[in-house]
Structures are given as C-alpha cells and as structure tokens.
Design a protein around this motif. Sequence first.
Motif, PDB file in Angstrom:
ATOM      1  N   THR A 174     -52.273  25.106   8.324  1.00 57.38           N
ATOM      2  CA  THR A 174     -50.882  25.385   7.963  1.00 57.38           C
ATOM      3  C   THR A 174     -50.494  26.668   8.671  1.00 57.38           C
ATOM      4  N   ILE A 175     -49.241  26.749   9.089  1.00 54.73           N
ATOM      5  CA  ILE A 175     -48.744  27.959   9.758  1.00 54.73           C
ATOM      6  C   ILE A 175     -47.685  28.595   8.877  1.00 54.73           C
ATOM      7  N   THR A 176     -47.837  29.898   8.661  1.00 60.40           N
ATOM      8  CA  THR A 176     -46.874  30.688   7.911  1.00 60.40           C
ATOM      9  C   THR A 176     -46.350  31.767   8.846  1.00 60.40           C
ATOM     10  N   TYR A 177     -45.052  31.979   8.833  1.00 63.49           N
ATOM     11  CA  TYR A 177     -44.441  32.976   9.715  1.00 63.49           C
ATOM     12  C   TYR A 177     -44.139  34.245   8.924  1.00 63.49           C
ATOM     13  N   LEU A 178     -44.488  35.385   9.502  1.00 61.95           N
ATOM     14  CA  LEU A 178     -44.291  36.677   8.848  1.00 61.95           C
ATOM     15  C   LEU A 178     -42.933  37.267   9.225  1.00 61.95           C
ATOM     16  N   LEU A 179     -41.883  36.488   9.133  1.00 60.86           N
ATOM     17  CA  LEU A 179     -40.572  36.938   9.574  1.00 60.86           C
ATOM     18  C   LEU A 179     -39.766  37.625   8.477  1.00 60.86           C
ATOM     19  N   LYS A 180     -39.950  37.215   7.236  1.00 61.62           N
ATOM     20  CA  LYS A 180     -39.118  37.732   6.153  1.00 61.62           C
ATOM     21  C   LYS A 180     -39.923  38.656   5.252  1.00 61.62           C
ATOM     22  N   ALA A 181     -39.480  39.894   5.159  1.00 67.73           N
ATOM     23  CA  ALA A 181     -40.193  40.899   4.367  1.00 67.73           C
ATOM     24  C   ALA A 181     -40.163  40.586   2.873  1.00 67.73           C
ATOM     25  N   LYS A 182     -39.188  39.838   2.415  1.00 66.69           N
ATOM     26  CA  LYS A 182     -39.045  39.558   0.988  1.00 66.69           C
ATOM     27  C   LYS A 182     -39.998  38.485   0.491  1.00 66.69           C
ATOM     28  N   GLU A 183     -40.755  37.859   1.377  1.00 69.32           N
ATOM     29  CA  GLU A 183     -41.682  36.791   0.991  1.00 69.32           C
ATOM     30  C   GLU A 183     -43.087  37.321   0.702  1.00 69.32           C
ATOM     31  N   THR A 184     -43.208  38.554   0.303  1.00 65.06           N
ATOM     32  CA  THR A 184     -44.503  39.194   0.105  1.00 65.06           C
ATOM     33  C   THR A 184     -45.397  38.417  -0.855  1.00 65.06           C
ATOM     34  N   ALA A 185     -44.873  38.014  -1.990  1.00 69.69           N
ATOM     35  CA  ALA A 185     -45.689  37.296  -2.983  1.00 69.69           C
ATOM     36  C   ALA A 185     -46.190  35.970  -2.418  1.00 69.69           C
ATOM     37  N   LYS A 186     -45.327  35.261  -1.712  1.00 69.51           N
ATOM     38  CA  LYS A 186     -45.708  33.977  -1.116  1.00 69.51           C
ATOM     39  C   LYS A 186     -46.802  34.167  -0.060  1.00 69.51           C
ATOM     40  N   LEU A 187     -46.680  35.223   0.748  1.00 67.12           N
ATOM     41  CA  LEU A 187     -47.651  35.482   1.816  1.00 67.12           C
ATOM     42  C   LEU A 187     -49.011  35.900   1.259  1.00 67.12           C
ATOM     43  N   THR A 188     -49.012  36.786   0.286  1.00 63.09           N
ATOM     44  CA  THR A 188     -50.288  37.209  -0.289  1.00 63.09           C
ATOM     45  C   THR A 188     -50.962  36.053  -1.024  1.00 63.09           C
ATOM     46  N   SER A 189     -50.180  35.219  -1.666  1.00 62.37           N
ATOM     47  CA  SER A 189     -50.733  34.039  -2.336  1.00 62.37           C
ATOM     48  C   SER A 189     -51.370  33.095  -1.320  1.00 62.37           C
ATOM     49  N   ALA A 190     -50.692  32.866  -0.204  1.00 69.52           N
ATOM     50  CA  ALA A 190     -51.239  32.000   0.845  1.00 69.52           C
ATOM     51  C   ALA A 190     -52.537  32.569   1.402  1.00 69.52           C
ATOM     52  N   PHE A 191     -52.612  33.886   1.569  1.00 68.54           N
ATOM     53  CA  PHE A 191     -53.832  34.512   2.078  1.00 68.54           C
ATOM     54  C   PHE A 191     -54.956  34.396   1.058  1.00 68.54           C
ATOM     55  N   PHE A 192     -54.639  34.652  -0.204  1.00 70.20           N
ATOM     56  CA  PHE A 192     -55.644  34.628  -1.259  1.00 70.20           C
ATOM     57  C   PHE A 192     -56.228  33.230  -1.438  1.00 70.20           C
TER      58      PHE A 192
END
Length: 122
Positions: free
Chosen positions: A37-55
């Motif tokens: 799956t590819i996640t883009y780090l474009l939006k700073a407000k998606e912090t919770a979604k990004l950390t969840s995906a990493f975890f």
Amino acid sequence: MQLTIFNGSPRGKGGNTALILEHFLKGFMETPGNDYTITYLLKAKETAKLTSAFFEAEAALVAFPLYVDSMPARVKDFFEVLEPLCNKGKNPAIKRSACRPGAAGLEFYPDQSERKSPAVDF
C-alpha cells in the motif's frame, strides 16, 4: 509480505520518487505473496492516520527526494511524530540522537543488538 510505503515527495504521484517506486514495486511484486500500500505524506493534518499506518505495518519503506543533504519538511515531521512509537509492538527502534546539544537526527534499525553500522544523523 505486506509492505507499507510512505511517499514523502511534495510532488506526490507526479514526482521522480513515484517513478523510482514504480520500478521498485515491479520487482517486489514478482515474488508471490507480496503486496503493498502507498501512503502519501502530503497533508500535515493526517498525523493520526499516518502513525497508525506505520504502527500496523508489517514492513515500512519511506521514500523521498534528497534536497542538498536534506529531506522535505513533511518527511522530517513524520519522523518526529513516530518518535513516541520507539520499540512499541513490531515497529523498528527509533532513537533520537542525543550525542551532542542540538542534535535532531533519528536512527532507524530493527534490533539494537543487530545494528552494525554507525547512526546517520538527519
């Protein structure tokens, strides 16, 4: 293997990072059982979604362009957000370099006992 890719290019799908990832994924998908799956780090407000995906990732790859010995600000922000996840669950160890005052680097390695090379400061 399920690979979670974080694309840190400010140009998103239209950048050279995406082009390089496309070639990488072509080879990666040749092995049966691999998925990504590819996640883009474009939006700073998606912090919770990004950390969840990493975890939740089985394996993670962070791809980004290198700008004269630096990285895009969104990538650095992402690394800083990950710091509280240090050694939690199945995530790799994340350690802030504190060797000298003002050091802001992060070190990534799967197991501290297996680390063979010196840390790289960002």
